[in-house]
Design a protein around this motif. Structure first.
Motif, PDB file in Angstrom:
ATOM      1  N   VAL A 422       0.794  -1.240  -0.122  1.00 11.01           N
ATOM      2  CA  VAL A 422       0.028  -0.039   0.063  1.00 11.01           C
ATOM      3  C   VAL A 422       0.847   1.192   0.146  1.00 11.01           C
ATOM      4  O   VAL A 422       0.516   2.095  -0.772  1.00 11.01           O
ATOM      5  CB  VAL A 422      -1.075   0.029   1.182  1.00 11.01           C
ATOM      6  CG1 VAL A 422      -1.919   1.198   1.285  1.00 11.01           C
ATOM      7  CG2 VAL A 422      -2.107  -1.120   1.150  1.00 11.01           C
ATOM      8  N   LEU A 423       1.848   1.190   0.804  1.00 10.95           N
ATOM      9  CA  LEU A 423       2.801   2.346   0.866  1.00 10.95           C
ATOM     10  C   LEU A 423       3.475   2.844  -0.408  1.00 10.95           C
ATOM     11  O   LEU A 423       3.513   3.684  -0.979  1.00 10.95           O
ATOM     12  CB  LEU A 423       3.941   2.330   2.030  1.00 10.95           C
ATOM     13  CG  LEU A 423       3.528   2.441   3.422  1.00 10.95           C
ATOM     14  CD1 LEU A 423       4.116   1.814   4.423  1.00 10.95           C
ATOM     15  CD2 LEU A 423       3.113   3.835   3.834  1.00 10.95           C
ATOM     16  N   VAL A 424       3.815   1.654  -0.834  1.00  4.97           N
ATOM     17  CA  VAL A 424       4.495   1.689  -2.152  1.00  4.97           C
ATOM     18  C   VAL A 424       3.684   2.338  -3.515  1.00  4.97           C
ATOM     19  O   VAL A 424       4.033   3.347  -4.195  1.00  4.97           O
ATOM     20  CB  VAL A 424       5.327   0.318  -2.735  1.00  4.97           C
ATOM     21  CG1 VAL A 424       5.713   0.570  -4.134  1.00  4.97           C
ATOM     22  CG2 VAL A 424       6.506  -0.151  -1.719  1.00  4.97           C
ATOM     23  N   SER A 425       2.436   1.769  -3.189  1.00  3.09           N
ATOM     24  CA  SER A 425       1.319   2.096  -4.389  1.00  3.09           C
ATOM     25  C   SER A 425       1.156   3.782  -4.171  1.00  3.09           C
ATOM     26  O   SER A 425       1.260   4.545  -5.090  1.00  3.09           O
ATOM     27  CB  SER A 425       0.094   1.496  -4.089  1.00  3.09           C
ATOM     28  OG  SER A 425      -0.674   2.210  -5.021  1.00  3.09           O
ATOM     29  N   ASN A 426       1.261   4.368  -2.831  1.00  6.74           N
ATOM     30  CA  ASN A 426       1.017   5.430  -2.479  1.00  6.74           C
ATOM     31  C   ASN A 426       2.118   6.346  -2.971  1.00  6.74           C
ATOM     32  O   ASN A 426       1.824   7.609  -3.406  1.00  6.74           O
ATOM     33  CB  ASN A 426       0.487   5.504  -0.982  1.00  6.74           C
ATOM     34  CG  ASN A 426      -0.801   5.116  -0.732  1.00  6.74           C
ATOM     35  OD1 ASN A 426      -1.631   4.934  -1.548  1.00  6.74           O
ATOM     36  ND2 ASN A 426      -1.018   4.960   0.445  1.00  6.74           N
ATOM     37  N   GLY A 548       7.175   9.058   6.928  1.00  6.10           N
ATOM     38  CA  GLY A 548       8.575  10.035   7.066  1.00  6.10           C
ATOM     39  C   GLY A 548       9.606   8.921   7.166  1.00  6.10           C
ATOM     40  O   GLY A 548      11.010   9.341   6.467  1.00  6.10           O
ATOM     41  N   ALA A 549       9.772   7.652   7.663  1.00 13.22           N
ATOM     42  CA  ALA A 549      10.489   6.672   7.975  1.00 13.22           C
ATOM     43  C   ALA A 549      10.625   5.981   6.369  1.00 13.22           C
ATOM     44  O   ALA A 549      11.381   6.036   5.505  1.00 13.22           O
ATOM     45  CB  ALA A 549      10.417   6.059   8.896  1.00 13.22           C
ATOM     46  N   ILE A 550       9.902   4.835   6.626  1.00 11.67           N
ATOM     47  CA  ILE A 550       9.981   3.859   5.322  1.00 11.67           C
ATOM     48  C   ILE A 550       9.421   4.482   4.263  1.00 11.67           C
ATOM     49  O   ILE A 550       9.846   4.154   2.796  1.00 11.67           O
ATOM     50  CB  ILE A 550       9.263   2.379   5.699  1.00 11.67           C
ATOM     51  CG1 ILE A 550       9.583   1.358   4.656  1.00 11.67           C
ATOM     52  CG2 ILE A 550       7.743   2.774   5.635  1.00 11.67           C
ATOM     53  CD1 ILE A 550      11.120   0.754   4.981  1.00 11.67           C
ATOM     54  N   GLY A 551       8.431   5.323   4.344  1.00 13.94           N
ATOM     55  CA  GLY A 551       8.277   6.234   3.070  1.00 13.94           C
ATOM     56  C   GLY A 551       9.327   6.992   2.485  1.00 13.94           C
ATOM     57  O   GLY A 551       9.330   6.943   1.171  1.00 13.94           O
TER      58      GLY A 551
END
Length: 719
Positions: A422-426, A548-551
């Motif tokens: 989900v994070l990668v997609s965003n 902020g971190a993994i994003g």
């Protein structure tokens, strides 16, 4: 090939998030960080300003509910309330930790990466020692290989009794060299066995025809970390060269060389000649300059008749469609350097390379000599790592994906993988929107950039297809043989790629490595399981901190596809120019300002960050965090982020980024990193980035006169 070996060979083709974690016993040392206390310059603000009061109120965890602490995802005890975030954000977020954290005596650096690596190491220790203790290991199985390799490393009594015997055959092979005409085959045999020679062969994707594998040649042969170590006349480098000569002499004496003192001087002279003709690391970053397609006949002409055809046959790589010579000037000079070097010196040089490569695996006299130079002198270590840690590292080196599979089964949650998707997609969506909004880029180039972004492949956690180690023989009584066979196994696996389809399931890192990378020829971003844990990825934390971190990490890797080198490849991984001339000029004008900014940072007296060497990583940090911030705002869907522990969503976002980069470095290691590493020191991966982001100014109220202030016209935005 282990992740360390993979990236050592493919530094030109793979952009990793951080410096690889190395111990002090490598035969070809590379930078790794760790100091007892941070150098004063590390904690200094990016710009100097008059002292200001510190009105920032930092809550303590005890004053908050357990729910608020979990949601915040920030280690409040590390914050330094005596520093204003507007003056030095890195110190504000990490200052208390920097002041109070000791560096382990067996580490060259310490910080978030090492903390997580230590955690992964303990997990691997349990897995490996269980296999080593089992009494019913079936021959040829993973438990047998893992257990026997570890036991072969831990059997110090046997290792001590063997002395030089484990490498007697290798030394004999070198010492039987009668003439230079025998060198092609000898070089091939040594490279196959993991021993350094004056150049290296690597098989990888053709950067201009990414659907095929091809052989690459790269300069090599140096025992010191960089060519500058051979020529710099500053006292510290003169001292290091003297220690290197003493190290060579010590190892050759232990190996039975009659006149080891003279041999050491001759070897330094030979390596100095190689260093003099070697390209700088900045030049070797240039993917166009290092793409020089040649036939074997053309290579033999370039190298004045050196019989490269025989080398390829001996290496088993004769089926390569051509050769890409990365530093043609070096290879043009190489044959002449060899021609003017007496055979006895070449034999001594190669004998030293054999002993140096195996020294950490031999009896205590060899092991200690290796540590004294590679660990103490080059990295500033005080103690060698405990035996069990080095044993775990050796198993990880030889059987990385085998133990990685067991690690994933026990320590990686499928839920983490789904949330990462989900994070990668965003982040991809934010990058897509960001490209469309660039005012300096034409529609033509934007269309090409969007096409590349759409073709990004993403790998999370662990490989879908695990590496097969069935042909690798491991024997409980043969440590040196085990590691030699491991090197040969990986070399053969590498050359076997020639003539075959691209293996898109292959990973360049094991799941237990705390890192991430982007591959331009694969056009893919990869996130191993071990990095997907706090503080990089915290399932209990609020979205702001995670973005902020993994994003920021995800954005960093995506941005590598669009940095100064990654942007030279298209969506299919082919090296080609998809930019208009005007847009390329606009891009380079922005990156040149970033080069100048980072070139002004000085973490050590008389040494500065190399803004050209670190440009790709600095672009990755700045653009990655910028896009991550955009993704975070998109995730809010127009809603106001809640305040947690007095911090707004925007503030928590930047806190999340800053805390993952906390780290301490020994001076010796910092010196090495500044010359060899493409990553900036951690304080600049925070302060150097946020001072370019208007979003940070707004979040923390940064104003003119604050030490973190940069005039708007000097701020850089690329993607």
């Amino acid at each position: 090939m282990s992740p360390k070996k993979f990236l050592a060979h493919r530094a030109w083709a793979t952009h990793a998030l951080g410096t690889l974690l190395l111990t002090g016993c490598a035969s070809s040392p590379q930078p790794a960080p760790t100091p007892e206390t941070p150098p004063a310059a590390e904690a200094a603000p990016v710009a100097q300003a008059a002292p200001a009061p510190a009105p920032w109120s930092v809550p303590v965890a005890e004053s908050l509910s357990a729910e608020a602490v979990r949601a915040l995802g920030v280690e409040l005890k590390n914050l330094d309330a005596s520093v204003r975030p507007q003056d030095d954000f890195y110190q504000f977020v990490n200052g208390t930790w920097l002041k109070t954290t000791p560096i382990p005596a067996d580490r060259a650096r310490y910080g978030t990466f090492i903390e997580l690596a230590d955690k992964a190491e303990l997990a691997l220790r349990t897995i490996i020692e269980e296999a080593a203790a089992a009494k019913d290991r079936k021959a040829g199985t993973t438990p047998q290989k893992v257990g026997d390799l570890y036991n072969s490393f831990m059997d110090t009594k046997r290792i001590e009794s063997l002395g030089l015997k484990p490498i007697a055959g290798e030394l004999s092979r070198v010492r039987k060299l009668k003439s230079k005409d025998q060198l092609p085959e000898l070089f091939a045999e040594l490279q196959r066995d993991g021993v350094q020679t004056p150049f290296s062969l690597f098989v990888g994707q053709d950067q201009k025809q990414a659907t095929r594998y091809i052989a690459y040649f790269s300069q090599g042969g140096l025992g010191l970390p960089d060519k500058d170590y051979y020529s710099n006349q500053e006292p510290k480098f003169v001292e290091i060269r003297a220690a290197y000569v003493a190290y060579i002499e010590k190892l050759l004496t232990l190996a039975g060389e009659k006149d080891a003192k003279k041999a050491a001087q001759d070897i330094l002279a030979f390596e100095t000649a190689l260093a003099d003709k070697s390209w700088t690391r900045v030049k070797s970053r240039d993917r166009e300059a290092t793409y020089n397609l040649k036939s074997i006949a053309e290579l033999e002409t370039l190298s004045k008749g050196f019989p490269w055809g025989r080398f390829f046959k001996a290496a088993g790589a004769q089926s390569t469609p051509a050769i890409i010579v990365r530093q043609p000037d070096f290879f043009e000079s190489l044959a002449g350097i060899i021609d003017t070097t007496p055979v006895p010196v070449i034999k001594q040089y190669l004998a030293f390379k054999v002993v140096s490569a195996r020294a950490p695996l031999l009896s205590s006299a060899f092991e200690q000599a290796s540590f004294e130079f590679n660990g103490k002198t080059l990295q500033g270590l005080q103690e060698n790592r405990p035996r069990w840690k080095r044993g775990v590292a050796s198993v990880d080196e030889a059987l990385g994906e085998a133990v990685g599979q067991l690690y994933v089964e026990r320590h990686f949650s499928p839920a983490s993988k789904e949330r990462m998707k989900v994070l990668v997609s965003n982040l991809r969506e934010a990058f897509r929107v960001g490209i469309d909004g660039l005012p300096w880029m034409s529609a033509t180039t934007k269309a090409q950039a969007q096409d590349k972004l759409a073709k990004f492949n993403v790998k999370i956690g662990y490989p879908d297809k695990w590496r097969d180690y069935s042909k690798l023989q491991i024997v409980a009584t043969d440590l040196v043989g085990n590691m030699r066979r491991s090197d040969a196994f990986e070399f053969q696996r590498m050359v076997n790629k020639l003539g075959k389809p691209i293996d898109r399931d292959e990973w360049g890192m094991t799941p237990q490595l705390v890192n991430a990378y982007y591959s331009p020829t694969m056009n893919e971003i990869v996130f191993p399981a071990a990095i997907l844990q706090p503080p990089f990825f915290n399932p209990e934390a609020d979205d702001a901190t995670n973005y902020g971190a993994i994003g920021g990490v995800i954005g960093h890797e995506i941005s590598h596809g669009f940095d100064d080198q990654g942007s030279r490849s298209d969506g299919d991984g082919n090296l080609r120019n998809w930019w208009t001339d005007e847009d390329k000029k606009g891009f380079e004008s922005r990156t040149s300002v970033l080069v100048a900014q980072y070139s002004g940072f000085s973490p050590l007296e008389s040494m500065k960050v190399n803004g050209e060497l670190t440009l790709g990583e600095n672009i990755g940090d700045l653009s990655g965090l910028t896009v991550a911030y955009q993704a975070y705002n998109l995730s809010l869907k127009g809603q106001q982020a809640p305040s947690i522990a007095g911090f707004t969503g925007a503030q928590r976002f930047f806190l999340g980024w800053a805390q993952v980069w906390r780290g301490l470095y020994r001076d010796e290691t910092m010196r090495q990193l500044l010359l060899t590493d493409s990553h900036s020191p951690p304080m600049y991966r925070v302060n150097g980035v946020v001072r370019n982001m208007p979003e940070f100014y707004e979040a923390f109220g940064v104003k003119q006169g604050d030490a973190g202030w940069l005039p708007p016209e000097q701020r850089v935005k690329i993607w």
